[in-house]
Design an enzyme around this catalytic site. Structure first.
Site, PDB file in Angstrom:
ATOM      1  N   VAL A 207      37.149   4.644  15.316  1.00  0.00           N
ATOM      2  CA  VAL A 207      36.167   4.759  16.395  1.00  0.00           C
ATOM      3  C   VAL A 207      36.574   3.768  17.481  1.00  0.00           C
ATOM      4  O   VAL A 207      36.780   2.584  17.196  1.00  0.00           O
ATOM      5  CB  VAL A 207      34.735   4.471  15.894  1.00  0.00           C
ATOM      6  CG1 VAL A 207      33.739   4.503  17.048  1.00  0.00           C
ATOM      7  CG2 VAL A 207      34.323   5.464  14.811  1.00  0.00           C
TER       8      VAL A 207
ATOM      9  N   ASN B 101      39.502  -3.505  12.088  1.00  0.00           N
ATOM     10  CA  ASN B 101      40.640  -2.606  12.248  1.00  0.00           C
ATOM     11  C   ASN B 101      40.903  -2.449  13.741  1.00  0.00           C
ATOM     12  O   ASN B 101      39.968  -2.253  14.518  1.00  0.00           O
ATOM     13  CB  ASN B 101      40.334  -1.243  11.626  1.00  0.00           C
ATOM     14  CG  ASN B 101      40.102  -1.318  10.129  1.00  0.00           C
ATOM     15  OD1 ASN B 101      40.667  -2.160   9.447  1.00  0.00           O
ATOM     16  ND2 ASN B 101      39.257  -0.447   9.619  1.00  0.00           N
TER      17      ASN B 101
ATOM     18  N   HIS C 184      34.393  -3.132  16.284  1.00  0.00           N
ATOM     19  CA  HIS C 184      33.396  -3.295  15.221  1.00  0.00           C
ATOM     20  C   HIS C 184      34.006  -4.045  14.048  1.00  0.00           C
ATOM     21  O   HIS C 184      35.213  -4.012  13.836  1.00  0.00           O
ATOM     22  CB  HIS C 184      32.837  -1.947  14.748  1.00  0.00           C
ATOM     23  CG  HIS C 184      33.864  -0.977  14.241  1.00  0.00           C
ATOM     24  ND1 HIS C 184      34.740  -0.300  15.079  1.00  0.00           N
ATOM     25  CD2 HIS C 184      34.151  -0.567  12.982  1.00  0.00           C
ATOM     26  CE1 HIS C 184      35.519   0.488  14.347  1.00  0.00           C
ATOM     27  NE2 HIS C 184      35.181   0.339  13.072  1.00  0.00           N
TER      28      HIS C 184
ATOM     29  N   HIS D 184      33.727  -4.583   9.861  1.00  0.00           N
ATOM     30  CA  HIS D 184      33.251  -4.043   8.593  1.00  0.00           C
ATOM     31  C   HIS D 184      32.918  -5.230   7.702  1.00  0.00           C
ATOM     32  O   HIS D 184      33.768  -6.112   7.505  1.00  0.00           O
ATOM     33  CB  HIS D 184      34.346  -3.232   7.888  1.00  0.00           C
ATOM     34  CG  HIS D 184      34.754  -1.989   8.584  1.00  0.00           C
ATOM     35  ND1 HIS D 184      34.292  -0.755   8.213  1.00  0.00           N
ATOM     36  CD2 HIS D 184      35.591  -1.790   9.639  1.00  0.00           C
ATOM     37  CE1 HIS D 184      34.841   0.162   9.004  1.00  0.00           C
ATOM     38  NE2 HIS D 184      35.633  -0.453   9.879  1.00  0.00           N
TER      39      HIS D 184
END
Length: 112
Positions: A94, A85, A98, A100
């Site tokens: 956040v 994202n 990152h 997922h």
């Protein structure tokens, strides 16, 4: 103060580690959206995928390879999804790049 994921990486905030090496740290999501929901984060702070450049190619490839390795270790041979994202419109909550890793059930498309 460092970001939430930087604090998880340095151990200031507890997490359930799944994988770690010199480039990244992977841990179980505290609000899983699938039976397997792992976050894979680079140890270096980068706000989002939008802030990466050519110098980050090797690290980004490593994050994807680690995602596949974790998926194999979790028995996700029937399939899984890897998502990054990016930005508020992309659902990023956040401010640290990152991935997922989601699996363990059928995943529809498009996602919510």
């Amino acid at each position: 103060m460092s970001c939430l994921f930087c604090q998880i990486i340095d151990g200031s905030i507890p997490s359930t580690a799944v994988y770690q090496d010199e480039q990244c740290y992977a841990f179980a999501d505290i609000n899983p959206q699938a039976p397997v929901h792992i976050l894979i984060v680079p140890r270096v702070h980068i706000a989002s995928l939008a802030q990466t450049g050519p110098e980050d190619t090797a690290m980004l490839g490593h994050l994807m390879a680690v995602s596949a390795e974790i998926a194999r270790s979790k028995g996700l041979g029937a399939g899984y999804r890897v998502v990054a994202n990016t930005g508020s419109d992309g659902g990023q909550t956040v401010g640290h790049l990152h991935l997922h890793l989601l699996g363990g059930r059928g995943l529809g498309w498009p996602p919510g």
